[in-house]
Design a protein around this motif. Structure first.
Motif, PDB file in Angstrom:
ATOM      1  N   PRO A  34       0.815  -1.232   0.000  1.00 51.54           N
ATOM      2  CA  PRO A  34       0.000   0.000   0.000  1.00 51.54           C
ATOM      3  C   PRO A  34       0.842   1.271   0.000  1.00 51.54           C
ATOM      4  O   PRO A  34       0.489   2.253  -0.662  1.00 51.54           O
ATOM      5  N   LEU A  38       0.761   4.001  -3.021  1.00 45.44           N
ATOM      6  CA  LEU A  38       0.382   5.385  -2.747  1.00 45.44           C
ATOM      7  C   LEU A  38       1.412   6.356  -3.314  1.00 45.44           C
ATOM      8  O   LEU A  38       1.062   7.377  -3.914  1.00 45.44           O
ATOM      9  N   SER A  41       1.321   6.367  -7.310  1.00 41.84           N
ATOM     10  CA  SER A  41      -0.002   6.436  -7.944  1.00 41.84           C
ATOM     11  C   SER A  41      -0.037   7.382  -9.134  1.00 41.84           C
ATOM     12  O   SER A  41      -0.802   7.195 -10.066  1.00 41.84           O
ATOM     13  N   VAL A 277     -10.801   8.448  -1.439  1.00 41.80           N
ATOM     14  CA  VAL A 277     -10.632   7.319  -2.358  1.00 41.80           C
ATOM     15  C   VAL A 277      -9.805   7.737  -3.565  1.00 41.80           C
ATOM     16  O   VAL A 277      -8.911   7.009  -4.014  1.00 41.80           O
ATOM     17  N   ARG A 280      -6.232   8.000  -2.561  1.00 43.17           N
ATOM     18  CA  ARG A 280      -5.724   6.796  -1.890  1.00 43.17           C
ATOM     19  C   ARG A 280      -5.266   7.094  -0.468  1.00 43.17           C
ATOM     20  O   ARG A 280      -4.212   6.647  -0.032  1.00 43.17           O
ATOM     21  N   ASP A 281      -6.077   7.853   0.211  1.00 42.57           N
ATOM     22  CA  ASP A 281      -5.799   8.171   1.614  1.00 42.57           C
ATOM     23  C   ASP A 281      -6.409   7.054   2.458  1.00 42.57           C
ATOM     24  O   ASP A 281      -7.526   7.159   2.956  1.00 42.57           O
ATOM     25  N   TYR A 282      -5.648   5.976   2.644  1.00 44.08           N
ATOM     26  CA  TYR A 282      -6.175   4.765   3.257  1.00 44.08           C
ATOM     27  C   TYR A 282      -6.703   4.982   4.677  1.00 44.08           C
ATOM     28  O   TYR A 282      -7.777   4.461   5.013  1.00 44.08           O
TER      29      TYR A 282
END
Length: 316
Positions: A34, A38, A41, A277, A280-282
């Motif tokens: 991840p 990130l 991306s 989303v 990609r801010d998990y």
């Protein structure tokens, strides 16, 4: 009643734990690292040092069971870590945006209830008459038009043509109460129209069904006043399905008001989820999904409690 509430409360807590576990596991289902995904991306090349630094920031360098326990403990304290984009605590952002979404939903729900239940009751008591035919036809149109189309039409008519209300934006109630209510009016009506169409149909169907039961005919045969029969024997028994569908719609609206918030530039929780989303801010995505799920479970629990009051047979 207490035993019933305890059983439902324990079931809600179990469901919340299952949802939290699923939300935690989703991050590890995605193929690849991840942190690396990130950083790369946008097509950039990330150094190993940057990837390791982000892994430490996200806590991915810890054992899996430690990450899981830390996630559950943080969620219990409403501590979801910091956003990977603006480095602001996620819990703080949610606490700021969630009341705005809830305010919008409650305002729309209020409008839907005060119009849908009386209109549905009147149409159900007098099926086939002019009022029933006109409102049912209008309701068929309303339920087939998406909310973002209705919102766009409202902005064009009331903001640009008539200039009665502002097109969108947000101002806190404390800073300017009148402007806040003006900005809330069009989004609330847009949500309220959607709820009106559902509440009207459910109320009309429930009232039509209740009119055919033996206890209603018996009450009429005993000579009770019509208003008393309608209030005590028809409407009260018809409220059960209405409460259920209202509870489900409130839960659905927590995640589906994103287009309405976007159209009216209303800074609520749904718009924050879409942005998280896309970027990609998990941590933010995890937190919003968990909070919305928790609220949905809480709403269902409250609906079951209210339903058990309206119909004591449910407790058996």
């Amino acid at each position: 009643m207490i035993r019933f509430a305890l059983n439902k409360g324990l079931a809600a807590l179990l469901m919340l734990w299952i949802v939290g576990t699923i939300v935690f596991a989703v991050l590890f289902v995605v193929p690849g690292d991840p942190a690396e995904l990130l950083l790369t991306s946008d097509g950039a090349v990330a150094s190993q040092e940057s990837v390791e630094s982000l892994r430490r920031q996200m806590g991915l360098d810890k054992p899996l069971i430690t990450q899981y326990l830390d996630f559950l403990a943080g969620a219990a304290r409403f501590d979801f870590g910091q956003s990977l984009i603006d480095h602001v605590p996620v819990g703080k952002t949610i606490a700021l945006r969630l009341p705005r979404t809830i305010e919008l939903i409650l305002a729309g729900l209020f409008l839907g209830l005060i119009t849908g239940i009386p209109a549905g009751t009147w149409a159900g008591l007098r099926p086939g008459r002019s009022f029933d035919r006109v409102v049912s036809a209008a309701n068929a149109v309303l339920i087939s038009v998406p909310g973002f189309v209705t919102g766009t039409l409202f902005i064009y008519l009331f903001a640009q043509v008539l200039r009665w209300l502002p097109a969108g934006g947000y101002v806190s109630f404390a800073s300017d109460p009148l402007l806040h209510l003006k900005l809330l009016t069009l989004p609330a009506i847009t949500v309220g129209l959607h709820l009106f169409s559902i509440i009207f149909r459910m109320t009309r169907a429930s009232v039509l069904e209740m009119r055919t039961h033996d206890w209603v005919r018996t009450a009429v045969a005993k000579g009770l006043r019509r208003k008393l029969v309608v209030r005590r024997h028809v409407v009260r028994n018809a409220l059960g399905p209405i409460v259920t569908v209202v509870g489900l719609q409130m839960g659905i609206l927590l995640g589906s008001t994103v287009l309405i918030e976007f159209i009216y530039n209303w800074p609520g929780l749904s718009g924050y989820l879409v942005t998280a989303v896309q970027q990609r801010d998990y941590p933010s995505v995890r937190a919003v999904i968990l909070v919305v799920s928790a609220l949905f479970i809480l709403i269902n629990f409250m609906v079951e409690m209210l339903y058990s009051v309206l119909d004591p047979r449910i407790r058996l």
